[in-house]
Enzyme design. Structure first.
Site, mmCIF file in Angstrom:
data_model
loop_
_atom_site.group_PDB
_atom_site.id
_atom_site.type_symbol
_atom_site.label_atom_id
_atom_site.label_comp_id
_atom_site.label_asym_id
_atom_site.label_seq_id
_atom_site.Cartn_x
_atom_site.Cartn_y
_atom_site.Cartn_z
ATOM 1 N N HIS A 309 0.846 -1.194 0.000
ATOM 2 C CA HIS A 309 0.000 0.000 0.000
ATOM 3 C C HIS A 309 0.881 1.243 0.000
ATOM 4 O O HIS A 309 1.967 1.251 0.577
ATOM 5 C CB HIS A 309 -0.917 0.004 1.232
ATOM 6 C CG HIS A 309 -2.022 1.007 1.149
ATOM 7 N ND1 HIS A 309 -1.872 2.311 1.578
ATOM 8 C CD2 HIS A 309 -3.302 0.903 0.695
ATOM 9 C CE1 HIS A 309 -3.018 2.960 1.392
ATOM 10 N NE2 HIS A 309 -3.891 2.143 0.859
ATOM 11 N N ASP A 367 -7.833 -4.428 -0.827
ATOM 12 C CA ASP A 367 -8.309 -4.711 -2.180
ATOM 13 C C ASP A 367 -8.259 -6.200 -2.496
ATOM 14 O O ASP A 367 -9.099 -6.724 -3.224
ATOM 15 C CB ASP A 367 -7.481 -3.935 -3.214
ATOM 16 C CG ASP A 367 -7.620 -2.442 -3.051
ATOM 17 O OD1 ASP A 367 -8.765 -1.968 -3.006
ATOM 18 O OD2 ASP A 367 -6.604 -1.750 -2.959
#
Length: 433
Positions: A309, A367
């Protein structure tokens, strides 16, 4: 906001040094206030991607990427996920505090009675192709809502802002579900006032007029957790877009439509779509080792999607929370032996144990798991980002409202480092070669 210290900028070319105030927040890095930099020095800062720039002050969401911390209004995301429903967290983000029982009841009721959309808006969909991408439709419909609800567009009127706030939060599930139904050629399902926020959305998505739809509570709660986890995430690309559009005085529907357009990008809201495409590309558990090897090879363009991330340099706290819900959904639907889901779980195990990824802190992110849950729920890949927009609308509105009330806020106008021609010689058209 009192300055805690001064920062001195010195020049090596003999120009005099200048000072700038340093401010500290309640937590997080200090900021150097460089608003007077150009006036004092004739120079700008250069920070592509805003890697080291605070564009605003905010009290909504705090992230500590190194420690894997996500808080809304001082409450950890872990506490909120385990104890609150979607609208309770929405109230917190919008109002700055958790509601009491009476406030919660009134807030829920107000949202519920605004879930229907103008009937003419339903006809608006017929102007789109049936096979249009849902995000293209969503951009158009949400932006077009300003034409249907123009009685609440005065951004300087707190009552107008509140009405628009309720309309957007209440109608977004309806609009997203209608986008899906239009895409697959099924009739729109009107909302029902006796259902909760997420139950209502699932019924509008998956129900049909010819039979009763009964939401599965395990699936409802899993989807609710995903929506809460996506509700706000500080000054990301789409939130910054909403603030930038709002800084010009644009109406809230236009600002949210701008946020949706920004979210559509594959590097932002489209990341969970990329996870499913990656799993399709791998194809089988037997291919994981070869795929991982390519992902490690610096000469290959292969990427491991859904891992790592931009902000979190530790485990994404949202991923840890949705991981359990992901496994619950697969167990509830009996999908643990499904080829794609077995592949996803095997890839998760490899990445969590492989020294290459652990050392680089490339852990599964939100995600990765949300894409798997959406797929298990029967939500098509093209709708993934639309659900992200549904959840993030709450955060966008809160951030927009905060910006409107900030006396320091001015219209967004980034500067540039110009590298183009400065004295091009004009040649008449007939003489150009």
């Amino acid at each position: 906001m009192d300055s805690k210290a001064k920062a001195t900028l010195s020049f090596s070319d003999g120009r005099p040094s200048v000072e700038f105030p340093i401010y500290g927040g309640s937590v997080g890095p200090d900021v150097i206030d460089v608003r007077s930099l150009y006036a004092k020095t004739g120079a700008f800062t250069y920070d592509p991607g805003f890697m080291s720039t605070a564009s605003c002050k905010s009290s909504i969401t705090y992230i500590d990427g190194d420690q894997g911390v996500l808080q809304h209004r001082g409450y950890s995301i872990e506490t909120l996920i385990e104890n609150c429903d979607f609208l309770e967290v929405a109230y917190l983000i919008l109002r700055g505090k958790l509601p009491n029982a009476a406030e919660k009841k009134e807030f829920d009721h107000t949202v519920t009675i605004h879930t229907m959309v103008h009937e003419q808006l339903a006809r608006f969909y017929s102007g789109f192709r049936r096979d249009a991408h849902p995000m293209a439709v969503l951009c158009g419909v949400v932006g077009g809502m300003a034409a249907f609800y123009h009685d609440s567009l005065d951004i300087n009127d707190p009552t107008h802002r509140m009405i628009s706030e309720f309309r957007l939060i209440a109608k977004m599930p309806t609009v997203v579900a209608m986008t899906y139904k239009y895409n697959i050629g099924q009739p729109f399902m009107y909302p029902r006032n006796d259902l909760g926020y997420v139950e209502n959305f699932m019924r509008m998505m998956f129900g049909v007029p010819c039979e009763e739809y009964r939401p599965n509570p395990v699936l409802v709660r899993a989807l609710e957790k995903i929506l809460i986890l996506h509700m706000d995430h500080e000054q990301n690309a789409s939130t910054s877009t909403v603030r930038l559009a709002g800084s010009s005085g644009a109406n809230p529907f236009a600002c949210i439509a701008a946020g949706i357009a920004s979210l559509w990008g594959p590097a932002h809201g489209g990341a969970n779509e990329a996870v499913l495409k990656m799993l399709d590309e791998i194809g089988d558990v037997s291919n994981i080792d070869r795929f991982i090897a390519k992902a490690k090879d610096p000469h290959e363009v292969q990427k491991l999607m859904g891992f790592g991330h931009r902000v979190y340099k530790n485990y994404d706290p949202r991923a840890r929370l949705i991981q359990g819900a992901c496994h619950d959904v697969l167990a509830e639907l009996g999908l643990e032996d499904n080829k794609m889901f077995k592949l996803a779980m095997a890839l998760e195990k490899v990445a969590l144990e492989d020294e290459y990824f652990v050392k680089r802190k490339l852990f599964p992110n939100v995600d990765f798991y949300s894409g798997i849950v959406y797929k298990a729920l029967g939500i098509p890949v093209s709708m993934f980002t639309a659900l992200f927009a549904l959840a993030r609308t709450v955060g966008w509105i809160a951030q927009w409202n905060e910006m409107i009330g900030d006396a320091d806020q001015k219209i967004g106008r980034p500067r540039q480092l110009f590298l183009g021609e400065t004295a091009a010689k004009f040649v008449p058209l007939a003489q150009r070669r």
